[in-house]
Design a protein around this motif. Structure first.
Motif: not given
Length: 472
Positions: A311-333
């Protein structure tokens, strides 16, 4: 085809990025700004939950009837004078695009921001063939100069500050101006304009394709995609096979959700609808149009319990609210798809061998579930991944042994009772002021940022029995 952006181990990436104070500050500030913008835009629209329900219903309807809508889309693109190619995997997509470019004898290519082109490593392929490929999105252009990978779906250069960008432009392009965003943007714009005029081929992604008309819809913040689609004689659009809507009516709904969820605006700067190559009475637009529809594992997802992720429409709202992403950033994935969406999607497209750690980069707070505009149950899908990883024994031997021992003890009440009593006494010997003398494995990782509770020397059951006796 690997989507990996790093050869380092997951743990090494985590340690590196957790120690990058600027990156963490930049991500936190951006998350706060985009999250509040999304919330304000949703409130202004009104009836947000009803909009989300409509979005989820539209996306589910398309997935249930995907074969029908893809056939309708293909027929209409060809009726409009375009060409359609269905690519089973990244290799087939690469081969087709490569053939088109060789047939056109193209040497310069301008390319608009596209996650699916990153997914199939398109830039690397074209550059290996001797083509000059220019990213036209400002963030992607900066990363191309830096030979860096995107760290966010919508804001790819989120991890860089303006001083770093200024130094990059100085080193790569001889820029001598200030570090103000306006001056640097003006400099890059002047550099880019000549490339648009000289390009043989323009390549874009596709936010959504309208099956009823054969139209490709693009959503951008800068408008450079329009240069890539109107000036070169050939336009190639690449899209994931699930990015279809039946009509313009549904397109209006999903774009309303996308723009507000991504950047907190009713509309982004440019929404472009392209229907086939230019006609004889038109003065701009490509003479030749190709739509490459990519499967690359999506069919397998469609028939699995992970189908809602499509279903994903690639809006990144999930990224913008994620506490894990906040601490580790995108490159950690270590994938072109970061955050909660990446933690679910990357193992499905790239396999557990490369991405089995990602479903664990989550606290299961379910914040992503609450903000997703098409109501993808991301937290539940992450748990499904964890279950499959455990069942296939891809967890570490130490973890499997620990869980197996726990299950055995837990299944024998007398043994359990003795274990917790003994463990309570041992804990008083090894834990002092929140730190453990036994500092290995999960205990070490936990205690790096947390204090362990002070043990009292007895189990809860022992304490409860004593308490009962005192009451009597």
């Amino acid at each position: 085809m690997s989507m990996k952006t790093s050869q380092e181990s997951f743990q090494a990436r985590l340690e590196h990025n957790m120690n990058d104070a600027f990156m963490r500050k930049a991500v936190a500030n951006a998350q706060t700004r985009m999250f509040s913008g999304r919330a304000k835009a949703a409130e202004e629209l009104g009836h947000w939950e009803q909009w989300r329900e409509m979005g989820a219903t539209i996306r589910d309807h398309v997935l249930e009837n995907l074969d029908y809508y893809l056939e309708q889309l293909s027929d209409n693109v060809e009726k409009n004078g375009g060409h359609v190619f269905f690519a089973k995997d990244a290799a087939q997509a690469q081969h087709y695009i490569s053939e088109v470019i060789q047939r056109k004898k193209a040497r310069k290519i301008v390319k608009s921001k596209s996650m699916v082109s990153e997914e199939i490593s398109l830039n690397q392929l074209l550059q290996a063939q001797g083509c000059e490929v220019l990213e036209t999105d400002l963030g992607e252009y900066i990363l191309q100069l830096a030979e860096d990978a995107p760290s966010h779906i919508v804001v790819p250069a989120l991890h860089k500050n303006r001083q770093q960008i200024q130094q990059l432009l100085q080193h790569k392009l001889g820029y001598s101006g200030s570090d103000t965003p306006e001056e640097m943007t003006r400099f890059v714009r002047e550099k880019m304009r000549s490339h648009f005029l000289e390009a043989d081929v323009g390549i874009t992604g596709c936010n959504f394709a309208v099956a009823q008309s054969g139209t490709v819809a693009l959503v951008t913040n800068e408008g450079n995609a329009r240069f890539a689609t109107t000036l070169p004689k050939t336009h190639i659009a690449v899209m994931g096979m699930e990015r279809v809507v039946p009509t313009f009516k549904e397109l209006d709904i999903v774009l309303s959700l996308l723009c507000r969820s991504a950047v907190g605006q009713p509309l982004t700067s440019y929404i472009t609808a392209l229907t086939g190559p230019r006609e004889n009475d038109q003065i701009d637009g490509p003479e030749d149009f190709h739509l490459v529809i990519i499967d690359n594992g999506r069919s397998s997802i469609l028939g699995s319990e992970f189908r809602p992720i499509l279903r994903c429409i690639r809006c990144a709202a999930c990224i913008n609210t994620c506490p894990a992403y906040r601490h580790i950033g995108g490159h950690s994935y270590g994938s072109i798809y970061p955050g909660p969406i990446g933690a679910v999607l990357s193992p499905l497209l790239g396999g557990y061998d490369d991405y089995h750690e990602l479903p664990y980069a989550c606290s299961l707070c379910k914040g992503c579930n609450e903000v997703c505009p098409v109501k993808i149950p991301l937290a539940e899908l992450l748990l499904k991944h964890r279950q499959k990883i455990a069942e296939s024994k891809q967890t570490t031997l130490g973890e499997r042994a620990t869980v197996g021992f726990f299950n055995y003890v837990n299944a024998h009440p007398k043994l359990w009772d003795k274990s917790v009593k003994g463990g309570a006494r041992i804990a008083t010997k090894v834990i002092h002021e929140g730190k453990s003398k036994v500092n290995v494995g999960a205990v070490k990782l936990w205690s790096q940022s947390r204090d362990l509770p002070e043990p009292e020397g007895q189990s809860f059951r022992s304490w409860f029995k004593q308490h009962q006796r005192k009451q009597q």
